[in-house]
Design a protein around this motif. Sequence first.
Motif, PDB file in Angstrom:
ATOM      1  N   GLU A  93      12.072 -18.440  18.113  1.00  0.00           N
ATOM      2  CA  GLU A  93      11.708 -17.977  15.761  1.00  0.00           C
ATOM      3  C   GLU A  93      13.191 -18.245  15.269  1.00  0.00           C
ATOM      4  OE1 GLU A  93       9.907 -14.244  15.845  1.00  0.00           O
ATOM      5  OE2 GLU A  93       9.948 -13.973  17.605  1.00  0.00           O
ATOM      6  N   HIS A  94      12.748 -18.193  14.310  1.00  0.00           N
ATOM      7  CA  HIS A  94      14.030 -18.245  13.593  1.00  0.00           C
ATOM      8  C   HIS A  94      14.581 -16.943  12.170  1.00  0.00           C
ATOM      9  CE1 HIS A  94      15.718 -19.331   9.018  1.00  0.00           C
ATOM     10  NE2 HIS A  94      15.081 -18.872   8.757  1.00  0.00           N
ATOM     11  N   VAL A  95      15.842 -16.670  12.033  1.00  0.00           N
ATOM     12  CA  VAL A  95      16.368 -15.680  11.093  1.00  0.00           C
ATOM     13  C   VAL A  95      17.174 -16.060  10.473  1.00  0.00           C
ATOM     14  CG1 VAL A  95      17.850 -14.998  12.892  1.00  0.00           C
ATOM     15  CG2 VAL A  95      16.965 -12.719  11.534  1.00  0.00           C
ATOM     16  N   ASP A  96      17.622 -15.910   9.234  1.00  0.00           N
ATOM     17  CA  ASP A  96      18.268 -15.489   7.931  1.00  0.00           C
ATOM     18  C   ASP A  96      18.515 -14.641   7.005  1.00  0.00           C
ATOM     19  OD1 ASP A  96      16.600 -15.735   5.342  1.00  0.00           O
ATOM     20  OD2 ASP A  96      16.043 -17.473   6.775  1.00  0.00           O
ATOM     21  N   GLY A  97      19.357 -14.342   6.610  1.00  0.00           N
ATOM     22  CA  GLY A  97      20.146 -13.369   5.616  1.00  0.00           C
ATOM     23  C   GLY A  97      18.268 -12.785   3.896  1.00  0.00           C
ATOM     24  N   GLU A  98      18.292 -13.823   4.556  1.00  0.00           N
ATOM     25  CA  GLU A  98      16.550 -13.335   3.670  1.00  0.00           C
ATOM     26  C   GLU A  98      15.280 -13.113   4.199  1.00  0.00           C
ATOM     27  OE1 GLU A  98      16.585 -13.116   0.354  1.00  0.00           O
ATOM     28  OE2 GLU A  98      18.334 -13.129   0.591  1.00  0.00           O
ATOM     29  N   THR A  99      15.313 -12.546   5.618  1.00  0.00           N
ATOM     30  CA  THR A  99      14.291 -12.462   6.494  1.00  0.00           C
ATOM     31  C   THR A  99      14.625 -10.752   6.474  1.00  0.00           C
ATOM     32  OG1 THR A  99      15.186 -13.556   8.375  1.00  0.00           O
ATOM     33  CG2 THR A  99      13.175 -12.133   8.779  1.00  0.00           C
ATOM     34  N   PRO A 100      13.688  -9.532   6.325  1.00  0.00           N
ATOM     35  CA  PRO A 100      13.165  -8.144   6.304  1.00  0.00           C
ATOM     36  C   PRO A 100      13.771  -7.714   6.964  1.00  0.00           C
ATOM     37  CG  PRO A 100      11.405  -9.690   4.827  1.00  0.00           C
ATOM     38  CD  PRO A 100      11.967 -10.206   6.036  1.00  0.00           C
ATOM     39  N   MET A 101      13.914  -6.942   6.586  1.00  0.00           N
ATOM     40  CA  MET A 101      15.291  -6.175   8.308  1.00  0.00           C
ATOM     41  C   MET A 101      14.437  -5.476   8.496  1.00  0.00           C
ATOM     42  SD  MET A 101      17.775  -5.020   9.423  1.00  0.00           S
ATOM     43  CE  MET A 101      19.244  -5.397   7.549  1.00  0.00           C
ATOM     44  N   ASP A 102      13.465  -5.063   8.681  1.00  0.00           N
ATOM     45  CA  ASP A 102      12.233  -4.920   9.789  1.00  0.00           C
ATOM     46  C   ASP A 102      11.605  -6.302  10.865  1.00  0.00           C
ATOM     47  OD1 ASP A 102      10.510  -5.698   8.120  1.00  0.00           O
ATOM     48  OD2 ASP A 102       8.737  -4.310   7.912  1.00  0.00           O
ATOM     49  N   GLU A 103      10.572  -6.463   9.896  1.00  0.00           N
ATOM     50  CA  GLU A 103      11.034  -8.147  10.746  1.00  0.00           C
ATOM     51  C   GLU A 103      12.342  -8.592  11.141  1.00  0.00           C
ATOM     52  OE1 GLU A 103       9.748 -13.001   9.721  1.00  0.00           O
ATOM     53  OE2 GLU A 103       9.266 -11.201   7.947  1.00  0.00           O
ATOM     54  N   ARG A 104      13.751  -9.212  11.421  1.00  0.00           N
ATOM     55  CA  ARG A 104      14.745  -9.390  11.971  1.00  0.00           C
ATOM     56  C   ARG A 104      14.615  -8.164  12.805  1.00  0.00           C
ATOM     57  NH1 ARG A 104      20.071  -8.706   8.501  1.00  0.00           N
ATOM     58  NH2 ARG A 104      18.976  -9.936   7.318  1.00  0.00           N
TER      59      ARG A 104
END
Length: 173
Positions: A93-104
């Motif tokens: 999976e990928h995560v970055d600063g624009e990933t919504p907090m609940d999804e992160r």
Amino acid sequence: KDILWGIKEQYLCNLRGIRVRLADFDTSKLKVSHGDFTDASASEALEEANAPDHAVAAYQEHAPGRRALIFTPTVSLSQQMAAAFVGAGIKAEHVDGETPMDERRAIMARFHSGETAVLSNCGICLEGWDEPFVDTIIMARPTKSKPLYVQAIGRGTRLAPGKTEGLVIDLVG
């Protein structure tokens, strides 16, 4: 205290490094700003050198089944990394600063549990994040900054049950 002191005193696990040479990647051609490579030029050069496929091949050869954290200079390259691993049948999976907090939070929970084997990130997992089960770092973010490099590879030095070492797979030119 520095990272070498922490390893020597057994507060951190030892590191082992593997260099993956990218034939078409030359850091001397990257643009520099404020003493470090620009994210855009580094990402473009890594994409041209087919870094995602090289990262997957290195993981499959040296770290199959291990929990890997990938550092990239841009969101686009991080997304490409995750897609390359998924394309090879590896849960990533990928995560970055624009990933919504609940999804992160959900992504991080899956990575913590081991459901996700590889987590690719841009600017999220460097400071203030601690996941002891990370035992492989894939460094796909060239830098001239020693503190930045040590911070990134340090994510793989946390002690955890059953963990014997941290592996650093460094994509280099």
